[in-house]
Design a protein around this motif. Structure first.
Motif, PDB file in Angstrom:
ATOM      1  N   HIS A  72      64.111  25.614  63.539  1.00 32.68           N
ATOM      2  CA  HIS A  72      65.049  24.554  63.165  1.00 32.68           C
ATOM      3  C   HIS A  72      64.802  23.300  63.996  1.00 32.68           C
ATOM      4  CE1 HIS A  72      69.209  22.660  63.476  1.00 32.68           C
ATOM      5  NE2 HIS A  72      68.807  22.432  62.254  1.00 32.68           N
ATOM      6  N   GLN A  73      64.554  23.467  65.286  1.00 33.94           N
ATOM      7  CA  GLN A  73      64.326  22.320  66.160  1.00 33.94           C
ATOM      8  C   GLN A  73      63.051  21.579  65.788  1.00 33.94           C
ATOM      9  OE1 GLN A  73      66.463  21.089  68.634  1.00 33.94           O
ATOM     10  NE2 GLN A  73      65.039  19.380  68.297  1.00 33.94           N
ATOM     11  N   HIS A  74      61.991  22.312  65.492  1.00 37.91           N
ATOM     12  CA  HIS A  74      60.736  21.665  65.094  1.00 37.91           C
ATOM     13  C   HIS A  74      60.922  20.869  63.800  1.00 37.91           C
ATOM     14  CE1 HIS A  74      58.198  23.135  68.218  1.00 37.91           C
ATOM     15  NE2 HIS A  74      58.265  24.414  67.862  1.00 37.91           N
ATOM     16  N   LEU A  75      61.661  21.431  62.859  1.00 41.30           N
ATOM     17  CA  LEU A  75      61.897  20.727  61.593  1.00 41.30           C
ATOM     18  C   LEU A  75      62.640  19.420  61.850  1.00 41.30           C
ATOM     19  CD1 LEU A  75      61.528  21.040  58.489  1.00 41.30           C
ATOM     20  CD2 LEU A  75      63.823  22.040  58.434  1.00 41.30           C
ATOM     21  N   THR A  76      63.639  19.472  62.715  1.00 44.57           N
ATOM     22  CA  THR A  76      64.400  18.275  63.071  1.00 44.57           C
ATOM     23  C   THR A  76      63.517  17.255  63.788  1.00 44.57           C
ATOM     24  OG1 THR A  76      66.413  19.612  63.291  1.00 44.57           O
ATOM     25  CG2 THR A  76      66.438  17.429  64.295  1.00 44.57           C
ATOM     26  N   ASP A  77      62.660  17.740  64.672  1.00 41.08           N
ATOM     27  CA  ASP A  77      61.764  16.840  65.409  1.00 41.08           C
ATOM     28  C   ASP A  77      60.819  16.102  64.463  1.00 41.08           C
ATOM     29  OD1 ASP A  77      62.890  17.578  67.804  1.00 41.08           O
ATOM     30  OD2 ASP A  77      61.309  19.014  68.331  1.00 41.08           O
ATOM     31  N   HIS A  78      60.296  16.805  63.466  1.00 38.50           N
ATOM     32  CA  HIS A  78      59.388  16.161  62.511  1.00 38.50           C
ATOM     33  C   HIS A  78      60.098  15.043  61.755  1.00 38.50           C
ATOM     34  CE1 HIS A  78      55.996  18.703  63.243  1.00 38.50           C
ATOM     35  NE2 HIS A  78      56.620  19.806  62.876  1.00 38.50           N
ATOM     36  N   PHE A  79      61.376  15.253  61.448  1.00 34.76           N
ATOM     37  CA  PHE A  79      62.123  14.179  60.798  1.00 34.76           C
ATOM     38  C   PHE A  79      62.208  12.964  61.720  1.00 34.76           C
ATOM     39  CE2 PHE A  79      65.947  11.697  60.285  1.00 34.76           C
ATOM     40  CZ  PHE A  79      65.872  11.330  58.948  1.00 34.76           C
ATOM     41  N   SER A  80      62.511  13.189  62.976  1.00 38.53           N
ATOM     42  CA  SER A  80      62.638  12.081  63.924  1.00 38.53           C
ATOM     43  C   SER A  80      61.335  11.293  64.036  1.00 38.53           C
ATOM     44  CB  SER A  80      63.047  12.605  65.302  1.00 38.53           C
ATOM     45  OG  SER A  80      64.333  13.194  65.254  1.00 38.53           O
ATOM     46  N   TYR A  81      60.205  12.013  64.096  1.00 42.84           N
ATOM     47  CA  TYR A  81      58.910  11.338  64.201  1.00 42.84           C
ATOM     48  C   TYR A  81      58.654  10.463  62.975  1.00 42.84           C
ATOM     49  CZ  TYR A  81      58.135  15.088  67.640  1.00 42.84           C
ATOM     50  OH  TYR A  81      58.252  15.966  68.683  1.00 42.84           O
ATOM     51  N   GLU A  82      58.900  11.027  61.792  1.00 41.61           N
ATOM     52  CA  GLU A  82      58.615  10.284  60.565  1.00 41.61           C
ATOM     53  C   GLU A  82      59.606   9.144  60.356  1.00 41.61           C
ATOM     54  OE1 GLU A  82      57.017   8.858  57.064  1.00 41.61           O
ATOM     55  OE2 GLU A  82      56.179  10.036  58.712  1.00 41.61           O
TER      56      GLU A  82
ATOM     57  N   ARG B 142      67.849  30.492  58.944  1.00 38.60           N
ATOM     58  CA  ARG B 142      68.897  31.225  59.656  1.00 38.60           C
ATOM     59  C   ARG B 142      68.751  32.732  59.481  1.00 38.60           C
ATOM     60  NH1 ARG B 142      73.853  27.412  57.483  1.00 38.60           N
ATOM     61  NH2 ARG B 142      73.491  25.627  58.875  1.00 38.60           N
ATOM     62  N   LEU B 143      67.970  33.134  58.484  1.00 36.30           N
ATOM     63  CA  LEU B 143      67.733  34.558  58.255  1.00 36.30           C
ATOM     64  C   LEU B 143      66.583  35.084  59.103  1.00 36.30           C
ATOM     65  CD1 LEU B 143      68.090  34.672  54.354  1.00 36.30           C
ATOM     66  CD2 LEU B 143      69.835  35.140  56.083  1.00 36.30           C
ATOM     67  N   PHE B 144      65.884  34.192  59.804  1.00 38.16           N
ATOM     68  CA  PHE B 144      64.840  34.634  60.727  1.00 38.16           C
ATOM     69  C   PHE B 144      65.479  35.437  61.863  1.00 38.16           C
ATOM     70  CE2 PHE B 144      61.503  30.997  60.049  1.00 38.16           C
ATOM     71  CZ  PHE B 144      61.344  31.418  58.738  1.00 38.16           C
ATOM     72  N   PRO B 145      64.699  36.246  62.565  1.00 40.67           N
ATOM     73  CA  PRO B 145      65.234  36.915  63.757  1.00 40.67           C
ATOM     74  C   PRO B 145      65.879  35.900  64.698  1.00 40.67           C
ATOM     75  CG  PRO B 145      63.072  37.792  63.217  1.00 40.67           C
ATOM     76  CD  PRO B 145      63.297  36.625  62.294  1.00 40.67           C
ATOM     77  N   ALA B 146      66.994  36.272  65.281  1.00 40.31           N
ATOM     78  CA  ALA B 146      67.790  35.344  66.090  1.00 40.31           C
ATOM     79  C   ALA B 146      66.990  34.688  67.209  1.00 40.31           C
ATOM     80  CB  ALA B 146      68.995  36.077  66.670  1.00 40.31           C
ATOM     81  N   ALA B 147      66.001  35.389  67.724  1.00 39.32           N
ATOM     82  CA  ALA B 147      65.216  34.844  68.835  1.00 39.32           C
ATOM     83  C   ALA B 147      64.270  33.730  68.391  1.00 39.32           C
ATOM     84  CB  ALA B 147      64.410  35.964  69.498  1.00 39.32           C
ATOM     85  N   HIS B 148      63.962  33.664  67.090  1.00 38.42           N
ATOM     86  CA  HIS B 148      62.968  32.710  66.601  1.00 38.42           C
ATOM     87  C   HIS B 148      63.565  31.542  65.810  1.00 38.42           C
ATOM     88  CE1 HIS B 148      60.091  35.678  67.870  1.00 38.42           C
ATOM     89  NE2 HIS B 148      60.552  36.572  67.013  1.00 38.42           N
ATOM     90  N   ALA B 149      64.685  31.761  65.148  1.00 36.92           N
ATOM     91  CA  ALA B 149      65.248  30.754  64.246  1.00 36.92           C
ATOM     92  C   ALA B 149      65.493  29.396  64.906  1.00 36.92           C
ATOM     93  CB  ALA B 149      66.538  31.286  63.622  1.00 36.92           C
ATOM     94  N   PRO B 150      66.075  29.332  66.120  1.00 35.27           N
ATOM     95  CA  PRO B 150      66.357  28.013  66.722  1.00 35.27           C
ATOM     96  C   PRO B 150      65.118  27.139  66.897  1.00 35.27           C
ATOM     97  CG  PRO B 150      67.571  29.729  67.870  1.00 35.27           C
ATOM     98  CD  PRO B 150      66.610  30.424  66.951  1.00 35.27           C
ATOM     99  N   ALA B 151      63.998  27.739  67.271  1.00 34.25           N
ATOM    100  CA  ALA B 151      62.774  26.958  67.481  1.00 34.25           C
ATOM    101  C   ALA B 151      62.291  26.344  66.175  1.00 34.25           C
ATOM    102  CB  ALA B 151      61.684  27.839  68.081  1.00 34.25           C
TER     103      ALA B 151
END
Length: 226
Positions: free
Chosen positions: A90-100, A79-88
């Motif tokens: 977070h989404q990738h991290l969530t996606d990796h959980f779903s795959y595993e 969340r401390l990343f620049p606002a334009a980059h943080a959502p992506a």
């Protein structure tokens, strides 16, 4: 596009770090059936602090909740990343959980029906959102609220070892502090390690010198420390 690929690869590495914390294996009997607990969950074999010290049961759900906890700590830092980059990220991290998670459903638990897996994944996504809300509230309102959230999600509201729960709160606080001190470059390069949770139990069990002081003297000492 290059950043998206970089974020995908880095979050995959970070996710693997989260996923290994409470990893487990399913051992089946001669008929090919795994043991189950009273809730009907398939029970595996796990090692390490989460199972040996906290007494958690090696199940898919335990793995998911411990993984969520570590994903949450990374998410707080992202969340401390620049606002334009943080959502992506977070989404990738969530996606990796779903795959595993889906992979484990198939490989470890023989869940062949895709429709059933999709229902489980939807439920897990709802749990993930609830976990983030509960832990956020704990960070804002204090350790008692955080401990309640951990007890409800990690322990599922069951009987808990007070020292273990206090150590878990300390573990979360310590790692959030460690992550906050890292540069963004360390995070994006996947250069992250979580502290050893065993250390927290030792610290929690240490008696504060103030406990041996008269009450009024202990109060004065506390004020000086603050």
């Amino acid at each position: 596009m290059t950043e998206t690929y970089a974020a995908y690869g880095a979050t995959e590495q970070l996710f693997k770090l989260c996923a290994k914390q409470a990893d487990y294996e399913i051992v089946k009997d001669e008929r090919g059936d795994p043991p189950k607990n009273e809730k009907g969950e398939e029970v595996g074999v796990g090692k390490g602090w989460w199972y040996n010290e906290l007494g958690l049961t090696p199940t898919f759900n335990t793995w998911a909740q411990v993984t969520f906890l570590h994903m949450y700590m990374l998410t707080v830092r992202m969340r401390l990343f620049p606002a334009a980059h943080a959502p992506a990220w977070h989404q990738h991290l969530t996606d990796h959980f779903s795959y595993e998670a889906e992979n484990r459903m198939v490989v470890h638990h023989n869940m062949a029906a895709r429709g059933i897996r999709n229902r489980y994944l939807k439920d897990l996504f709802i749990q993930w959102r609830g976990v983030m809300t509960a832990y956020d509230e704990g960070l804002v309102k204090g350790d008692a609220v955080l401990a309640t959230a951990l007890w409800r999600n990690i322990y599922k509201g069951e009987t808990v070892d007070g020292v273990g729960l206090a150590g878990l709160v300390a573990y979360v606080r310590r790692n959030l502090s460690r992550l906050e001190k890292l540069d963004d470059g360390n995070i994006t390069a996947g250069e992250v390690e979580f502290s050893l949770p065993e250390v927290e139990r030792v610290l929690v069990q240490m008696e504060s010198p103030s406990m041996k002081m008269p009450f009024t003297e202990a109060q004065e000492t506390s004020k000086k420390v603050q």
